[in-house]
Design an enzyme around this catalytic site. Structure first.
Site, PDB file in Angstrom:
ATOM      1  N   CYS A   2      11.095   4.882 -10.834  1.00 44.51           N
ATOM      2  CA  CYS A   2      11.848   5.119 -11.941  1.00 44.51           C
ATOM      3  C   CYS A   2      11.347   4.146 -13.062  1.00 44.51           C
ATOM      4  O   CYS A   2      10.799   3.031 -12.939  1.00 44.51           O
ATOM      5  CB  CYS A   2      13.290   4.518 -11.438  1.00 44.51           C
ATOM      6  SG  CYS A   2      13.960   5.402 -10.243  1.00 44.51           S
ATOM      7  N   ARG A  27       3.790   6.190 -13.662  1.00 48.98           N
ATOM      8  CA  ARG A  27       4.410   5.673 -12.661  1.00 48.98           C
ATOM      9  C   ARG A  27       4.883   6.904 -11.707  1.00 48.98           C
ATOM     10  O   ARG A  27       5.387   6.360 -10.594  1.00 48.98           O
ATOM     11  CB  ARG A  27       5.652   4.675 -12.998  1.00 48.98           C
ATOM     12  CG  ARG A  27       5.001   3.482 -13.577  1.00 48.98           C
ATOM     13  CD  ARG A  27       6.353   2.838 -14.007  1.00 48.98           C
ATOM     14  NE  ARG A  27       5.805   1.357 -14.362  1.00 48.98           N
ATOM     15  CZ  ARG A  27       6.111   0.425 -13.711  1.00 48.98           C
ATOM     16  NH1 ARG A  27       6.587   0.440 -12.642  1.00 48.98           N
ATOM     17  NH2 ARG A  27       5.489  -0.954 -13.880  1.00 48.98           N
ATOM     18  N   TRP A  75      12.407   8.742 -10.092  1.00 53.64           N
ATOM     19  CA  TRP A  75      11.783   9.016  -8.649  1.00 53.64           C
ATOM     20  C   TRP A  75      12.824   9.122  -7.618  1.00 53.64           C
ATOM     21  O   TRP A  75      13.293   8.157  -7.165  1.00 53.64           O
ATOM     22  CB  TRP A  75      10.542   8.008  -8.497  1.00 53.64           C
ATOM     23  CG  TRP A  75       9.767   8.203  -7.248  1.00 53.64           C
ATOM     24  CD1 TRP A  75      10.091   7.993  -6.055  1.00 53.64           C
ATOM     25  CD2 TRP A  75       8.442   8.815  -7.400  1.00 53.64           C
ATOM     26  NE1 TRP A  75       9.125   8.222  -5.162  1.00 53.64           N
ATOM     27  CE2 TRP A  75       8.123   8.794  -5.861  1.00 53.64           C
ATOM     28  CE3 TRP A  75       7.564   9.277  -8.007  1.00 53.64           C
ATOM     29  CZ2 TRP A  75       6.771   9.157  -5.356  1.00 53.64           C
ATOM     30  CZ3 TRP A  75       6.300   9.594  -7.662  1.00 53.64           C
ATOM     31  CH2 TRP A  75       6.026   9.576  -6.308  1.00 53.64           C
ATOM     32  N   ASN A  99      17.763   1.270 -12.535  1.00 56.04           N
ATOM     33  CA  ASN A  99      16.356   1.055 -11.650  1.00 56.04           C
ATOM     34  C   ASN A  99      16.743   0.164 -10.259  1.00 56.04           C
ATOM     35  O   ASN A  99      17.482  -0.749 -10.861  1.00 56.04           O
ATOM     36  CB  ASN A  99      14.995   0.449 -12.264  1.00 56.04           C
ATOM     37  CG  ASN A  99      14.422   1.422 -13.083  1.00 56.04           C
ATOM     38  OD1 ASN A  99      14.805   2.616 -13.187  1.00 56.04           O
ATOM     39  ND2 ASN A  99      13.317   0.994 -13.661  1.00 56.04           N
ATOM     40  N   GLY A 100      16.336   0.349  -9.472  1.00 54.84           N
ATOM     41  CA  GLY A 100      16.755  -0.453  -8.128  1.00 54.84           C
ATOM     42  C   GLY A 100      17.486   0.422  -7.104  1.00 54.84           C
ATOM     43  O   GLY A 100      17.947   1.662  -7.094  1.00 54.84           O
ATOM     44  N   GLU A 480      -9.008   1.091   9.311  1.00 53.37           N
ATOM     45  CA  GLU A 480      -8.712   1.227   8.043  1.00 53.37           C
ATOM     46  C   GLU A 480      -9.149   0.081   7.326  1.00 53.37           C
ATOM     47  O   GLU A 480      -9.697   0.156   5.943  1.00 53.37           O
ATOM     48  CB  GLU A 480      -6.982   1.252   7.952  1.00 53.37           C
ATOM     49  CG  GLU A 480      -6.378   1.100   6.533  1.00 53.37           C
ATOM     50  CD  GLU A 480      -6.734   2.305   5.590  1.00 53.37           C
ATOM     51  OE1 GLU A 480      -7.314   3.207   6.014  1.00 53.37           O
ATOM     52  OE2 GLU A 480      -6.320   2.139   4.433  1.00 53.37           O
ATOM     53  N   LYS A 484     -11.370   0.236   3.835  1.00 53.09           N
ATOM     54  CA  LYS A 484     -11.048  -0.296   2.653  1.00 53.09           C
ATOM     55  C   LYS A 484     -12.294  -0.969   2.229  1.00 53.09           C
ATOM     56  O   LYS A 484     -12.798  -0.818   0.969  1.00 53.09           O
ATOM     57  CB  LYS A 484      -9.801  -1.346   2.651  1.00 53.09           C
ATOM     58  CG  LYS A 484      -8.430  -0.939   3.015  1.00 53.09           C
ATOM     59  CD  LYS A 484      -7.916  -0.131   1.533  1.00 53.09           C
ATOM     60  CE  LYS A 484      -8.561   1.448   1.727  1.00 53.09           C
ATOM     61  NZ  LYS A 484      -7.903   2.352   2.445  1.00 53.09           N
ATOM     62  N   GLU A 487     -15.313   1.207   1.005  1.00 51.05           N
ATOM     63  CA  GLU A 487     -15.055   2.175  -0.187  1.00 51.05           C
ATOM     64  C   GLU A 487     -15.195   1.271  -1.631  1.00 51.05           C
ATOM     65  O   GLU A 487     -15.640   2.003  -2.612  1.00 51.05           O
ATOM     66  CB  GLU A 487     -13.423   2.480  -0.230  1.00 51.05           C
ATOM     67  CG  GLU A 487     -13.219   3.657   0.526  1.00 51.05           C
ATOM     68  CD  GLU A 487     -11.847   4.137   0.419  1.00 51.05           C
ATOM     69  OE1 GLU A 487     -10.800   3.413   0.790  1.00 51.05           O
ATOM     70  OE2 GLU A 487     -11.688   5.423  -0.077  1.00 51.05           O
ATOM     71  N   HIS A 503     -19.954  -2.287  24.909  1.00 45.93           N
ATOM     72  CA  HIS A 503     -20.671  -0.825  25.267  1.00 45.93           C
ATOM     73  C   HIS A 503     -22.051  -0.663  24.486  1.00 45.93           C
ATOM     74  O   HIS A 503     -22.326   0.639  24.595  1.00 45.93           O
ATOM     75  CB  HIS A 503     -19.761   0.004  25.660  1.00 45.93           C
ATOM     76  CG  HIS A 503     -18.637  -0.305  26.802  1.00 45.93           C
ATOM     77  ND1 HIS A 503     -19.163  -0.343  28.071  1.00 45.93           N
ATOM     78  CD2 HIS A 503     -17.579  -0.624  26.766  1.00 45.93           C
ATOM     79  CE1 HIS A 503     -18.193  -0.704  28.731  1.00 45.93           C
ATOM     80  NE2 HIS A 503     -16.932  -1.026  28.019  1.00 45.93           N
ATOM     81  N   LYS A 599      -9.781  10.237  -6.209  1.00 44.93           N
ATOM     82  CA  LYS A 599      -8.545   9.939  -5.605  1.00 44.93           C
ATOM     83  C   LYS A 599      -7.941  11.196  -4.706  1.00 44.93           C
ATOM     84  O   LYS A 599      -7.552  10.746  -3.527  1.00 44.93           O
ATOM     85  CB  LYS A 599      -7.395   9.935  -6.815  1.00 44.93           C
ATOM     86  CG  LYS A 599      -5.961   9.301  -6.312  1.00 44.93           C
ATOM     87  CD  LYS A 599      -6.044   7.802  -5.715  1.00 44.93           C
ATOM     88  CE  LYS A 599      -4.754   7.727  -4.777  1.00 44.93           C
ATOM     89  NZ  LYS A 599      -5.030   6.586  -3.854  1.00 44.93           N
TER      90      LYS A 599
HETATM   91  O1  M6R Z   1      -4.213  12.363  -0.450  1.00 44.71           O
HETATM   92  P1  M6R Z   1      -4.691  12.108   1.244  1.00 44.71           P
HETATM   93  O2  M6R Z   1      -3.766  11.011   1.846  1.00 44.71           O
HETATM   94  O3  M6R Z   1      -4.795  13.471   1.686  1.00 44.71           O
HETATM   95  O4  M6R Z   1      -6.210  11.764   1.003  1.00 44.71           O
HETATM   96  C1  M6R Z   1      -7.003  11.564   2.277  1.00 44.71           C
HETATM   97  C2  M6R Z   1      -8.266  10.617   2.014  1.00 44.71           C
HETATM   98  O5  M6R Z   1      -9.054  11.548   0.942  1.00 44.71           O
HETATM   99  C3  M6R Z   1      -7.771   9.357   1.379  1.00 44.71           C
HETATM  100  O6  M6R Z   1      -7.026   8.537   2.362  1.00 44.71           O
HETATM  101  C4  M6R Z   1      -9.172   8.698   1.268  1.00 44.71           C
HETATM  102  O7  M6R Z   1      -9.630   8.055   2.637  1.00 44.71           O
HETATM  103  C5  M6R Z   1      -8.634   7.087   0.522  1.00 44.71           C
HETATM  104  N1  M6R Z   1      -9.995   6.961  -0.619  1.00 44.71           N
HETATM  105  C6  M6R Z   1      -8.612   6.059   1.258  1.00 44.71           C
HETATM  106  O8  M6R Z   1      -8.762   4.747   0.680  1.00 44.71           O
END
Ligand code: M6R
Length: 604
Positions: A2, A27, A75, A99-100, A480, A484, A487, A503, A599
């Site tokens: 929001c 946002r 939102w 907001n909140g 994960e 990160k 990437e 292994h 993204k």
């Molecule tokens: O929007 P989604 O969660 O479907 O996206 C999936 C992946 O493309 C997304 O998680 C991607 O791996 C990110 N860049 C991870 O940081």
């Protein structure tokens, strides 16, 4: 997420409010509205969807005299994104934006309903304006009525209120949600929930502190603190850089989003937890009728959260669960049986591969559920049922808060299914619910932790690779963490189950192989520790993350002593996110827009 704007002065109030709301668009929101008090009369407009809809509704509305106006982008959290639930909310002769979360809204609402007040919305916000008017009819003094109202509210808020009972005034209060007031060269006043709407208007701004409340009129800014002592505004010059203002002082959106996790997870939990029960209002429990198996499908980070769900679903809900990478699932002619609930997970709701698997499941006649952050996205529109993760807009390409809210949803969903299947004792359910309530605290970033990670990061800028290792649900977290790092740092990193290193991958061990070891105290600690010792004995450089001191590590990042392994999971999640962030910053990379990545991946 929001957003709030406000303006009092002689300029074009409507334009200032709408422009301000536009600056908050980034946002994310699903409805918007404004209310303007001019010449003692209110004009109010609300619209669902994009701001263009609100602009269309206000196109014949002209503001050219002195006016007090408030505006809001919403939102949805309490109640669906409808016009009735959009702010500003009206009482008899006052409007409020907020907001909140008003935590005690249900109690206040019940009393107000008993007094004969009729509520139009499902929001927690609407109680504020009715409570104010109730107090006003008793005190006849708008400032006293506002003060009493604030005293009666529990929770987090940034509030603006305008009332016919005191024209030419905007009342405000702030506690836990950001808000500032700015002044321009003509001494006109502007409010907003972040800097951006004020850039180009106000020259100096005062950031309210928690507990501040008061009012602003054409010639005054009156601020009281939580002890009710009047205080002077502390003005600062406003930056003129919109992009940096959107980052709220953080260096990158990713950093801001890591810090936001505590608040957005609180939103994820909102209304879904009761003492002994998990509730998902968004679908009927019959969704699970005839279901003997769950199949999860996703890509990237969302795949990792899905993988974590397999541990939770089988452990608590005792339901057979499997997970697949969407791009693999699409072309392998999978067997799909109708006793399987098909669940897709996606931050964006638009990822092409995941969307296609959802279509496949629908065509095969399976029941489908989507766990998603974006309402009205393609997946949300297509699936039979949807759980919104409520993480707010995520701008950093490297997903952080979306992952955190997905895992939070999965933890709740595992208990929800456990309730339905009666596979969990009431006492254990209550314990799990109280642990879930603790997640927002577990993911708060302590300054000392961030400083330590910043310092350590300088030792991890080279080498021939990283292994993030963990056992059980810490394996998806290891995956994960590695994703990160890859990437945004462009360093090679892999996630691996700790017990699998011997292994094969252990052949790589030498001082230039960096092992990031996840060592939860409450889950297979001794086993995971032995696996790390095997690597340490072969001279791999070890960075251990644990609540338990570990003397075989070159670096040690402590987390707090938690009550449960899942809270350790969330604390370690923040550590691996920050470690990747700091390594990438030291390498001089563009953290928010890493090379070669987008993204939302809407192509195959
Ligand atoms: O929007 P989604 O969660 O479907 O996206 C999936 C992946 O493309 C997304 O998680 C991607 O791996 C990110 N860049 C991870 O940081």
């Amino acid at each position: 997420m929001c957003g709030i704007v406000g303006y009092i002065g002689k300029k074009n109030t409507k334009e200032i409010l709408l422009e301000g709301l536009k600056e908050l668009e980034y946002r994310g929101y699903d409805s918007a509205g404004i209310a303007v008090l001019e010449n003692g009369n209110f004009s109010s407009f609300k619209a669902v969807g994009k701001l263009i809809n609100l602009e269309e509704k206000t196109k014949d509305f002209i503001t050219e005299k002195f006016a007090a106006g408030i505006g809001h982008t919403r939102w949805a959290t309490h109640g669906k994104p409808t016009e009735l639930n959009a702010h500003p909310h009206l009482g008899e002769s006052s409007y409020v934006v907020h907001n909140g979360i008003i935590e005690n809204y249900a109690q206040l609402k019940e009393k107000l309903i008993n007094d004969g007040v009729i509520f139009l919305s499902q929001t927690d916000t609407e109680v504020i304006v009715h409570q104010f008017e109730k107090n006003l009819s008793n005190t006849k003094d708008p400032l006293k009525a506002f003060e009493k109202t604030i005293d009666e509210l529990e929770g987090a808020y940034a509030i603006l209120l305008v009332t016919k009972a005191q024209k030419d005034t905007i009342f405000f209060a702030k506690n836990g949600s950001p808000m500032l007031v700015g002044v321009d060269e003509d001494n006109e006043k502007y409010f907003a929930s972040s800097d951006t709407p004020l850039i180009g208007h106000a020259t100096k701004v005062n950031y309210f502190e928690d507990g501040d409340w008061g009012y602003v009129s054409n010639d005054k800014i009156v601020i009281f603190d939580k002890e009710k002592k009047e205080k002077k505004p502390t003005f600062k010059t406003l930056s003129t850089n919109k992009l940096s203002a959107q980052k709220d002082g953080y260096r990158f959106f990713m950093e801001k989003e890591i810090y936001e996790q505590s608040n957005v997870i609180a939103d994820t939990l909102l209304g879904r937890l009761h003492d002994n029960e998990v509730i998902f209002d968004e679908f009927d429990k019959s969704l699970f009728d005839g279901i003997n198996e769950i199949k999860l499908c996703a890509c990237g980070t969302s795949y990792h959260s899905a993988l974590s769900a397999t541990y939770l679903f089988e452990r608590y809900a005792k339901i057979k669960t499997s997970v697949e990478i969407a791009s693999e699932f699409r072309y392998r002619n999978p067997i799909m049986t109708k006793d399987t609930l098909f669940v897709v997970i996606s931050q964006s709701g638009e990822t092409a591969d995941t969307l296609e698997t959802l279509k496949m499941a629908k065509n095969a006649g399976l029941k489908t559920l989507v766990i998603c952050n974006v309402d009205n996205s393609s997946m949300v529109r297509l699936a039979d049922a949807c759980i919104l993760t409520r993480a707010g807009v995520e701008k950093g390409v490297a997903s952080t808060k979306a992952f955190a809210t997905q895992v939070t949803v999965f933890w709740m969903l595992s208990l929800y299914i456990a309730q339905l299947k009666k596979s969990i004792e009431i006492k254990e359910l209550a314990k799990q619910i109280s642990l879930i309530r603790h997640i927002p605290t577990s993911v708060k970033v302590a300054d000392t932790l961030h400083e330590k990670i910043k310092r350590i990061s300088k030792r991890y800028l080279h080498g021939h690779g990283f292994f993030f290792i963990g056992r059980d649900i810490f394996f998806p977290l290891a995956l994960e963490g590695a994703l990160k790092l890859k990437e945004i740092s462009y360093l090679h990193a892999e996630g691996y189950p700790s017990g699998e290193m011997k292994h094969g991958p252990i052949a790589l061990a030498d001082p230039e192989l960096f092992t990031i070891a996840l060592l939860p105290q409450h889950l297979l600690y001794d086993k995971a520790k032995s696996n790390v010792e095997e690597l340490s004995a072969r001279d791999s450089t070890i960075c251990a993350i644990s609540a338990m001191e570990f003397d075989k590590a070159d670096d040690f990042i402590p987390i707090s002593t938690c009550q449960d392994y899942m809270l350790e999971f969330f604390e370690m999640m923040v550590v691996v996110q920050l470690l990747s962030l700091e390594i990438s910053i030291r390498l001089g990379n563009d953290v928010d827009m890493p090379r070669n990545l987008a993204k939302s991946v809407t192509v195959e």
